[in-house]
Design an enzyme around this catalytic site. Structure first.
Site: not given
Length: 457
Positions: A209, A256, A266, A326
């Site tokens: 997932y 978290r 969920r 980045f």
């Protein structure tokens, strides 16, 4: 607020002047301090972001980070894409616009395409018999001039309603960028469709997932970096390391956000993990289950930590400074967040987040590999000090922390030099841009929310 999107001295001087006028301390911290690769149902959700209807006058003027000369050289549709970027992501917008050259535009379009895909997946008003084909076929819409979707009720629906603006800029990209974006969009859409009707059961399914919704983003970004010639071809070819970059961030978010997710119905914690400690996932929030809950939490944190050696290896390969910034900022945010979560009852009782000041410090420090490894070592030590003698995952946790420490030490002793394409002044400005844009927009969000409350009254 002007940003340091190029080496333009005007943009730097304007940026430095903005330091004296940036709002201070009157806004709440954004919901997610993590920047970067957060997609799927857990992807790129920023609850503190004001809706377009509530944004005060001048909001878009202040959130245009590209310097004036850069904006003037862009087509109207590309300027609109950057407007959508700033609307849909506060933190990601800043770091994208600090990237070098044409890579900046490619990553901007990549983000917006996946944001549109993610909006389809998140929209619970779309029936499954319609949503599944849309997800599977979404990559084909990139080559359809007029395709758009006007039936969404999601907050970011503008990226679907005005998808022709995004798709035309996609088609304006170089072929090597288009190939990457289309391929990742296809694979991610198929993966999202697969998990619409099934829950995350085994630890392997958890990895799968997270691969679909974040690992693929890491792979796609890496391929864009290499396609731009700013990074070596090996960065794009090594999909295992790129996948780990995404998995580390995604697992951190999932860990978290336990309480918020369960309260909203969920479930992203793998059943193979939580079923060892409770009959139902939501039972872990019960006070009498605290010891079991912490054991489950620590097991998942330990699993996430196994990606850190790959993170170190990946970052050590990067040569371009803007690409390094980045990639590195989200990773140091993640290790700091995991340290905060480890063995912390607040994961099951409230909101766990690192302090805004701590986050800004991390953003400004994570500009070279030695600093990143120092940060990783620091938070690994913090976790080590919290490992309980009775924790069921103790041995595995100690083992992975040892591996991380050894990997950091080894890399420290053999760090290659990175070619700096940017001046030190630019690097400082780029990092401050990310920090201040977050601070400014947090304040704006709070002010806008207050305006909305007054209108409601």
């Amino acid at each position: 607020m002007a940003g340091a999107c190029c080496k333009c001295p005007v943009s730097l001087s304007v940026f430095k002047r903005s330091l004296s006028v940036a709002p201070r301390g009157c806004g709440s911290a954004p919901r997610s301090p993590l920047l970067g690769w957060r997609l799927g149902e857990r992807g790129l959700q920023e609850a503190a972001r004001p809706s377009s209807a509530l944004r005060p006058a001048g909001f878009y003027r202040h959130t245009t980070f590209l310097c004036l000369s850069c904006q003037e050289s862009m087509s109207e549709s590309l300027r609109t894409c950057y407007l959508y970027l700033n609307q849909t992501s506060r933190s990601f917008a800043a770091v994208i616009q600090a990237l070098d050259g044409e890579l900046r535009h490619a990553v901007c379009i990549f983000y917006l395409v996946l944001r549109a895909l993610d909006t389809v997946e998140d929209d619970m008003t779309i029936p499954l018999d319609k949503k599944v084909p849309m997800l599977n076929d979404f990559h084909t819409f990139l080559y359809q001039d007029e395709w758009c979707f006007t039936e969404s009720r999601e907050k970011d629906r503008q990226v679907l309603e005005d998808f022709p603006t995004i798709s035309v800029e996609f088609r304006n990209l170089a072929q090597e960028y288009r190939d990457v974006i289309s391929d990742i969009c296809h694979r991610m859409g198929v993966g999202m469709a697969e998990f619409l009707e099934k829950k995350v059961g085994s630890m392997k399914e958890w990895d799968l997932y997270c691969h679909y919704v974040a690992g693929l983003v890491g792979i796609g970004l890496s391929q864009l970096f290499s396609a731009s010639k700013l990074e070596d071809p090996e960065v794009g070819r090594d999909t295992d390391l790129a996948n780990s970059m995404g998995l580390f961030l995604q697992k951190t978010n999932i860990i978290r956000d336990y309480l918020e997710d369960t309260q909203e119905g969920r479930a992203f914690w793998p059943q193979e993990a939580w079923s060892q400690f409770a009959g139902r996932l939501e039972d872990l929030a019960q006070p009498e289950k605290l010891e079991s809950a912490l054991s489950c939490l620590n097991l998942l944190v330990t699993d996430a930590l196994r990606h850190v050696p790959d993170v170190i290896a990946y970052l050590s390969r990067l040569r371009n400074q803007s690409v390094f910034n980045f990639c590195a900022i989200p990773q140091v945010m993640a290790i700091a967040t995991l340290s905060k979560c480890y063995n912390n009852p607040m994961v099951f009782q409230g909101v766990v987040k690192i302090r805004k000041g701590q986050a800004v410090t991390l953003m400004m420090e994570a500009t070279n590999m030695r600093a990143v490894q120092t940060i990783i070592t620091q938070y690994s030590q913090e976790i080590l000090q919290k490992v309980s003698l009775t924790d069921p995952s103790r041995d595995k946790t100690l083992h992975i922390l040892t591996v991380i420490q050894e990997k950091s030490a080894l890399s420290q002793s053999s760090l290659p030099s990175r070619t700096h394409h940017l001046s030190p002044m630019y690097l400082s400005a780029a990092m401050l841009l990310a920090a201040l844009s977050w601070q400014y927009l947090s304040t704006t969000a709070a002010q806008a929310q207050g305006t909305g409350d007054m209108q409601g009254q």
